[in-house]
Design an enzyme around this catalytic site. Structure first.
Site, PDB file in Angstrom:
ATOM      1  N   CYS A   1       0.835  -1.212   0.000  1.00  0.00           N
ATOM      2  CA  CYS A   1       0.000   0.000   0.000  1.00  0.00           C
ATOM      3  C   CYS A   1       0.868   1.261   0.000  1.00  0.00           C
ATOM      4  CB  CYS A   1      -0.926  -0.026   1.217  1.00  0.00           C
ATOM      5  SG  CYS A   1      -1.715   1.549   1.585  1.00  0.00           S
TER       6      CYS A   1
ATOM      7  N   CYS B   1      -8.719   9.280 -17.656  1.00  0.00           N
ATOM      8  CA  CYS B   1      -9.371   8.082 -17.103  1.00  0.00           C
ATOM      9  C   CYS B   1      -8.871   6.808 -17.771  1.00  0.00           C
ATOM     10  CB  CYS B   1     -10.881   8.210 -17.264  1.00  0.00           C
ATOM     11  SG  CYS B   1     -11.786   6.693 -16.928  1.00  0.00           S
TER      12      CYS B   1
ATOM     13  N   CYS C   1     -11.612   4.706 -19.417  1.00  0.00           N
ATOM     14  CA  CYS C   1     -12.032   5.283 -20.695  1.00  0.00           C
ATOM     15  C   CYS C   1     -11.072   4.890 -21.816  1.00  0.00           C
ATOM     16  CB  CYS C   1     -12.109   6.799 -20.588  1.00  0.00           C
ATOM     17  SG  CYS C   1     -13.231   7.408 -19.304  1.00  0.00           S
TER      18      CYS C   1
ATOM     19  N   CYS D   1       0.264   3.566   2.959  1.00  0.00           N
ATOM     20  CA  CYS D   1       0.882   3.034   4.183  1.00  0.00           C
ATOM     21  C   CYS D   1       2.377   3.345   4.204  1.00  0.00           C
ATOM     22  CB  CYS D   1       0.668   1.521   4.277  1.00  0.00           C
ATOM     23  SG  CYS D   1      -1.061   1.009   4.237  1.00  0.00           S
TER      24      CYS D   1
END
Length: 525
Positions: free
Chosen positions: A71, A418, A421, A74
């Site tokens: 992560c 995006c 997209c 994190c």
């Protein structure tokens, strides 16, 4: 003799019937192994399902971070988390920081309902069943201050004027609760708010002499600040008592400067202010003529406190994203824009005259009274908008094309950045080529980051909508698989799909202003 051997034989048979390894003193597979010594990394306890119980017994105040090694959020938090532990240790605070590798300790993650990383939970007095969710900042000092206000007093007890003046003089924002009875439930409400309002320092007193010195005759919460009016009073309702929500809104509203410059340090607080109307003055602060306009802007601000937040945007600074949001170029400065964060509607002065205190006041009143129509962003219509298989729509031609009663129009609303997209672009192009000879079908696309529509708002990307031919301005949202076969089936069936079609695919959310939460982004499991 046989009677003497019978008990021995029975005992041997019983031992033989027990599972292997279940002799006296052995541990059953379901039992917990003995608790281990808890290891540390950079001042942080490293917990497992075998050691959490021990940690809860040994540490009455325990903050636990559930993290994942992969992560990114994190990883960014890790050094700040360790710094916070060091700061609190240096202060001899009775609080301990710990962490749990969520994917490796799945049982613990499930026990505490962890669905995203990082998730932090605060345990008090060994209570394993009701930890408090951490809602504070992600920097070391913010983490430390959040914990200080939970293991120590959230407000300083003030006994005399010297202590009060020292507190007020030492901070930009100081909140003092003047209560005649410190056992009153209103005091508990005040202290609860003080736990989480980390950008303010809190004091508390019941001394009659301090009431007199600050001109008070009844219970009042007073905000002292080193700018604007200098002081704002919130009297406690004698019948209804102190309402946490009302006090919180009061402090947020009055802790904001009457005029705030937009930058990376102030943006989070601007969006967290709970004031829905924001008036933005775009100026080039390198120009003296533009800087002179700030006085009139500030002069108009006080009468709209709590209704409109006054914000200055320097077009000479790194604020291109703000200009784009309002469809402006830097050359448009000086200019005003007002936006309502709830409706996202934007407003511009009709006359475009000089920016003065009077014109600013008139503009604000006109918008608040519904006398100004919002404007919608639109790119210019490309000369070749209808020359390719995929037609290009913008705000200015959307209504004419999408609601043409002789056409069935299938529109992709996208964002240039995006990923979803971009992934579906080949299928959309193939769909347009397949149906380009159908006179009653149009396949189109619209950049929803640069064009706004009066008919509806777009909240995620890609959003696919089908506008069938005929009267009534009917709109059907497509929520199935984004591939050529399913698109074709949808069109051939007049904008419907068989019930066995697979569920909708995810869309990337439209970027929103920072929310009130200070924890920032997390990564979902």
């Amino acid at each position: 003799m046989s009677r003497q051997l019978l008990p021995v034989l029975l005992l041997l048979l019983l031992r033989a019937s027990c599972p292997w390894g279940q002799e006296q003193g052995a541990r059953s597979p379901s039992e917990e192994p003995p608790e281990e010594e808890i290891p540390k990394e950079d001042g942080i306890l490293v917990l497992s399902r075998h050691t959490l119980g021990l940690a809860l017994r040994e540490h009455p105040a325990l903050l636990v971070e559930f993290y994942a090694p992969w992560c990114g959020h994190c990883q960014a938090l890790a050094p700040e988390y360790s710094k916070a532990a060091a700061v609190l240790a240096a202060e001899s605070m009775v609080v301990t920081l710990a962490k749990v590798d969520g994917p490796a300790q799945r049982e613990l993650a499930e026990e505490f309902g962890v669905t995203e990383y990082p998730t932090l939970k605060f345990f008090r007095n060994g209570n394993r069943t009701h930890p408090e969710e951490y809602t504070g900042p992600r920097d070391a000092e913010g983490i430390a201050e959040w914990l200080r206000r939970r293991v120590g007093p959230s407000a300083m007890r003030l006994e005399d004027e010297a202590a009060a003046q020292a507190l007020i003089g030492g901070r930009d924002l100081v909140v003092i609760g003047f209560f005649q009875d410190l056992q009153d439930e209103d005091v508990a409400t005040f202290l609860a708010l003080a736990q989480d309002a980390l950008d303010m320092t809190f004091g508390l007193t019941d001394r009659p002499r301090l009431f007199q010195q600050f001109g008070l005759t009844k219970d009042t919460v007073v905000l002292f600040k080193k700018f604007d009016e200098g002081r704002a009073d919130f009297p406690v309702d004698e019948e209804l008592g102190l309402d946490l929500g009302d006090l919180s809104r009061f402090l947020v509203t009055h802790s904001m400067r009457l005029v705030t410059e937009f930058n990376s340090q102030t943006s989070a607080k601007i969006f967290a202010a709970r004031i829905l109307n924001h008036l933005l003055l775009f100026v080039n602060q390198t120009l003296a003529a533009h800087r002179e306009l700030l006085a009139g802007f500030g002069e108009a601000a006080p009468r709209f406190r709590g209704q409109v937040l006054f914000v200055v945007v320097d077009v000479a600074a790194d604020n291109e994203h703000v200009l784009q949001y309002f469809g402006l170029k830097a050359e448009a400065a000086p200019t005003l824009r007002l936006v309502n964060l709830e409706t996202t509607k934007k407003y511009a002065p009709v006359d475009g005259g000089p920016v003065t205190a009077a014109s600013i006041t008139a503009f604000c009143h006109a918008v608040l009274n519904g006398q100004v129509k919002p404007y919608l962003l639109s790119q210019e219509i490309p000369p070749d908008w209808d020359q390719r298989p995929v037609k290009t729509l913008v705000g200015k031609n959307f209504e004419q094309v999408a609601f043409d009663e002789t056409k069935n129009v299938f529109v992709k609303f996208y964002a240039p950045w995006c990923t979803h997209c971009k992934e579906m672009a080949p299928a959309w192009e193939a769909l347009a080529e397949k149906y380009q000879d159908h006179e009653d079908i149009i396949i189109a696309e619209l950049d929803a980051t640069a064009n706004e529509l009066d008919a509806f708002a777009v909240h995620g990307f890609p959003t696919l909508k089908y506008f069938p031919a005929g009267p009534g301005r009917k709109v059907i949202e497509y929520k199935s698989t984004r591939d050529l076969e399913t698109f074709s089936k949808f069109l051939d069936n007049g904008g419907v799909l068989p019930t066995e079609e697979p569920p909708e695919e995810p869309a990337a959310p439209f970027p929103e202003p920072p929310a009130n939460s200070t924890m920032g982004s997390k990564e979902e499991l």
